[in-house]
Enzyme design. Structure first.
Site, PDB file in Angstrom:
ATOM      1  N   ASP A 128      -7.952   5.793  -2.082  1.00 45.83           N
ATOM      2  CA  ASP A 128      -7.241   4.607  -1.639  1.00 45.83           C
ATOM      3  C   ASP A 128      -6.796   3.836  -2.860  1.00 45.83           C
ATOM      4  O   ASP A 128      -7.544   3.360  -3.569  1.00 45.83           O
ATOM      5  CB  ASP A 128      -7.863   3.665  -1.021  1.00 45.83           C
ATOM      6  CG  ASP A 128      -6.928   2.597  -0.040  1.00 45.83           C
ATOM      7  OD1 ASP A 128      -5.979   2.418  -0.785  1.00 45.83           O
ATOM      8  OD2 ASP A 128      -7.496   1.847   0.745  1.00 45.83           O
ATOM      9  N   HIS A 181      -2.035   0.545   6.992  1.00 45.26           N
ATOM     10  CA  HIS A 181      -2.457   1.052   5.731  1.00 45.26           C
ATOM     11  C   HIS A 181      -1.838   2.188   5.430  1.00 45.26           C
ATOM     12  O   HIS A 181      -1.758   3.326   6.437  1.00 45.26           O
ATOM     13  CB  HIS A 181      -3.605   1.017   5.755  1.00 45.26           C
ATOM     14  CG  HIS A 181      -4.403   0.688   4.214  1.00 45.26           C
ATOM     15  ND1 HIS A 181      -3.704  -0.211   3.318  1.00 45.26           N
ATOM     16  CD2 HIS A 181      -5.104   1.501   3.541  1.00 45.26           C
ATOM     17  CE1 HIS A 181      -4.297   0.019   1.980  1.00 45.26           C
ATOM     18  NE2 HIS A 181      -5.086   0.957   2.229  1.00 45.26           N
ATOM     19  N   CYS A 201       0.803  -1.091   0.043  1.00 43.30           N
ATOM     20  CA  CYS A 201       0.071   0.041  -0.230  1.00 43.30           C
ATOM     21  C   CYS A 201       0.808   1.154   0.056  1.00 43.30           C
ATOM     22  O   CYS A 201       0.426   2.294  -0.618  1.00 43.30           O
ATOM     23  CB  CYS A 201      -0.783  -0.060   1.234  1.00 43.30           C
ATOM     24  SG  CYS A 201      -0.130  -0.140   2.762  1.00 43.30           S
TER      25      CYS A 201
END
Length: 658
Positions: free
Chosen positions: A468, A452, A408
């Site tokens: 995202d 994250h 991520c």
């Protein structure tokens, strides 16, 4: 020996208490300290048995000097709690070598009780509480045994006395816990155990978050007052990173952070209340659902809408937050703020800059179109993995045009860089995403592998928008918990530390975690709930109500404890044979076969045997054996066992009433 000899039982209890009180500290004590404890315990046994004499004063002086040097070298001149506890343990071990008097044994046990309390400096679990209670019980048994005769060896009696001392203290402890004002515990100090604590850092480089994914350590738990948000809305905001040096994203310098104006938040949905129990991380930043509206006492809201504690979290912390799922955040930016969120190094990553200009042309200058084109690019050829490989100086170029695989933080960093290169203000947000629902206590538990990173970009009139890029590559990571995603893609994420999370083992782990959660919430963090709870119980917060609530239970507990100590106790014999004979005598007395005061057991059994022909043989045999046991020079244990059997037979055969 002055002050009275110490029995063998007292020595055993004392050494056992010393040994057990050191065990919780083995994980951080230098190896030589537990070794010293074992050696001194062995020496104490040899001295008590008479095989060794007490060491000469010169030997004791050399031991003190050697231990002092060892503590200085082991803790590097640091006078922290670890050093102080290690000094207590060393002193406790050395004191075992010079127990000349009973008062020396008392000093050892008092220091043992103090060392037992220090175990909570390093571990506050329910199991440690039970273990310390066990050590306290053994220490009380030892205190009782050293007050007895040197020839007394009654282990069971010592334990019973210790329990009689502990049991009346439990109700009083509960009164203190519920009614006495909460004070900050003395162990809320910085503990440096030499072990790193996992958690988010205040900077982000390629590979930072993927390292956390290899840990299953608990990050925090959250309990909701209403409905629990779905997985795709569980973005736990922690840090906003806006400075980029070509490889790392960091927070602005302290001077710049002081000049930031608070960002304006306009809620567009109903606020949601929830409680968070954050694990110790040795860092001051906290987590909150995106976006927090307000936070509880002792929690500060930063200008970029993140939460921060007054001090680094050295111990578990509970706080309450209010958040909204839909909002408008900072619809207007000054030219200086826009420039800050467009900041990039003068050189580096040339291919990414060219890609940004290309996407801007293809998208007709619209930010939403640029973002869609970039996400489509991710969706076509990029891979979501924990092993992206090493990225060099131009890390964004290498990721976008060479490796095309990452975690991520790689996608968030590259997206923010491209958006800034295209003239769209953007920043990186780090925190956690998701969480596993525990049905047994009704809360979300978020672990380090839920860490994250995502992006926030700014649109004029709309403000900051969450983006995202991971959702374009691995949408199932966002729609489900990280645990389920990693398990479903085990071949690509074999390094994730999921622990016991399959079948009945997962249910067992959840039950165990729910038990720990209840302990942490209602015991360790009870000071945050006591005021409201007492107000509900007492019907008000007036001082007279609190005083009455304190005095009445205290008087009741003390009264019951006093009655328990002075109550008349029966003369029930401890010897099993005497108890059975007493029961037999009571049974026959109820059948009108009383025993006369001046009548021996043998005479009484012979007299009444004529009235009980069926049991006559058993009674006469019991009378014979009683005479043999009483008047024989060497009573035999076999005869005693036969008497026990005869008593049980008679009690079984005789009727209970006339």
């Amino acid at each position: 020996m002055k002050g009275g000899m110490i029995s063998r039982t007292a020595v055993v209890w004392q050494l056992l208490a010393v040994l057990l009180v050191v065990l919780p500290h083995l994980q951080w004590l230098p190896l030589w300290v537990p070794a010293l404890v074992v050696v001194t315990i062995g020496a104490r046994l040899m001295i008590h048995s008479g095989r060794w004499s007490f060491p000469h004063w010169l030997v004791k002086a050399m031991l003190v000097l050697a231990c002092s040097v060892g503590l200085i070298l082991s803790f590097n001149h640091q006078a922290g709690p670890e050093t102080m506890v290690a000094l207590l343990v060393v002193g406790l071990a050395l004191k075992l070598l010079e127990i000349y008097h009973r008062r020396d044994a008392l000093v050892v046990l008092f220091v043992t009780l103090f060392v037992a309390a220090t175990a909570f400096l390093f571990n506050e679990s329910v199991w440690m509480a039970a273990y310390v209670l066990l050590v306290v019980g053994l220490a009380l048994a030892a205190l009782n045994s050293i007050q007895q005769s040197s020839h007394a060896n009654r282990y069971r009696d010592n334990l019973k006395t210790a329990l009689r001392l502990l049991l009346p203290a439990i109700p009083f402890m509960l009164v203190l816990f519920f009614l006495f004002p909460r004070l900050e515990p003395f162990w809320s100090v910085t503990i440096d155990s030499g072990q790193g604590t996992t958690g988010l850092s205040d900077e982000l480089s390629p590979g930072d978050v993927s390292k956390l994914a290899q840990s299953s350590e608990l990050a925090f738990r959250a309990t909701f007052a209403g409905d629990v948000p779905p997985p795709e809305q569980r973005y736990w905001r922690s840090l906003v990173l806006s400075e980029f040096d070509g490889r790392r994203w960091t927070r602005p310098a302290m001077q710049i952070r002081r000049q930031l104006r608070p960002e304006k938040l306009t809620p567009l949905s109903v606020a949601q209340n929830y409680d968070v129990i954050m694990e110790a991380s040795r860092r001051p930043w906290l987590v909150a659902l995106d976006q927090p509206v307000s936070a509880g006492r002792g929690v500060r809201m930063t200008p970029v809408r993140t939460l921060r504690a007054d001090q680094p979290l050295e111990r578990r912390r509970q706080y309450r937050v209010e958040s909204v799922a839909e909002y408008q955040l900072q619809p207007l930016l000054t030219s200086q703020e826009k420039q800050r969120y467009l900041q990039l190094p003068l050189g580096g990553n040339p291919k990414s800059r060219t890609l940004a200009r290309q996407l801007l042309v293809e998208g007709g200058g619209e930010a939403s179109r640029v973002i869609s084109l970039l996400l489509e690019r991710f969706n076509r050829t990029f891979i979501y993995t924990l092993e992206p490989g090493y990225l060099g100086r131009d890390s964004v170029d290498q990721f976008l045009f060479e490796t095309q695989q990452g975690y991520c933080e790689h996608f968030a960093s590259a997206t923010t860089f491209v958006l800034r290169s295209a003239g769209i203000p953007a920043r990186v947000v780090t925190g956690y995403q998701g969480g596993e629902w525990n049905p047994y206590e009704g809360y979300l538990q978020v672990r380090q592998y839920d860490a994250h990173a995502w992006v926030e970009y700014w649109l004029p009139g709309h403000g900051w928008q969450r983006l995202d890029p991971t959702a374009a590559v691995a949408p199932e990571r966002i729609r489900s918990s990280a645990q389920d995603f990693f398990r479903a893609n085990e071949s690509r994420f074999s390094g994730v530390g999921l622990g016991l999370n399959t079948g009945w083992l997962r249910n067992l782990r959840q039950r165990y975690d729910a038990f720990n959660y209840g302990w942490h919430r209602w015991v360790l963090n009870y000071q945050g709930q006591q005021a409201n709870l007492l107000h509900d119980w007492l019907g008000g917060g007036e001082q007279w109500r609190k005083a009455l609530a304190w005095l009445l239970p205290t008087a009741l507990v003390f009264g019951l404890s006093f009655w328990w100590l002075i109550r008349p106790r029966g003369s029930r014999p401890k010897d099993p044979l005497q108890r059975l004979l007493m029961q037999l005598e009571q049974r026959l007395a109820a059948l009108e076969a009383e025993r006369f005061p001046a009548e021996s057991l043998s005479m009484w059994l012979q007299r009444i045997a004529e009235h009980w022909p069926e049991q006559r043989a058993l009674m006469l045999r019991l009378a014979f054996l009683d005479d043999r046991q009483r008047y024989s020079a060497q009573p035999k244990s076999g005869q005693r066992r036969e008497m026990l059997q005869l008593c049980r037979q008679l009690l079984r055969l005789l009727p209970r009433r006339r």
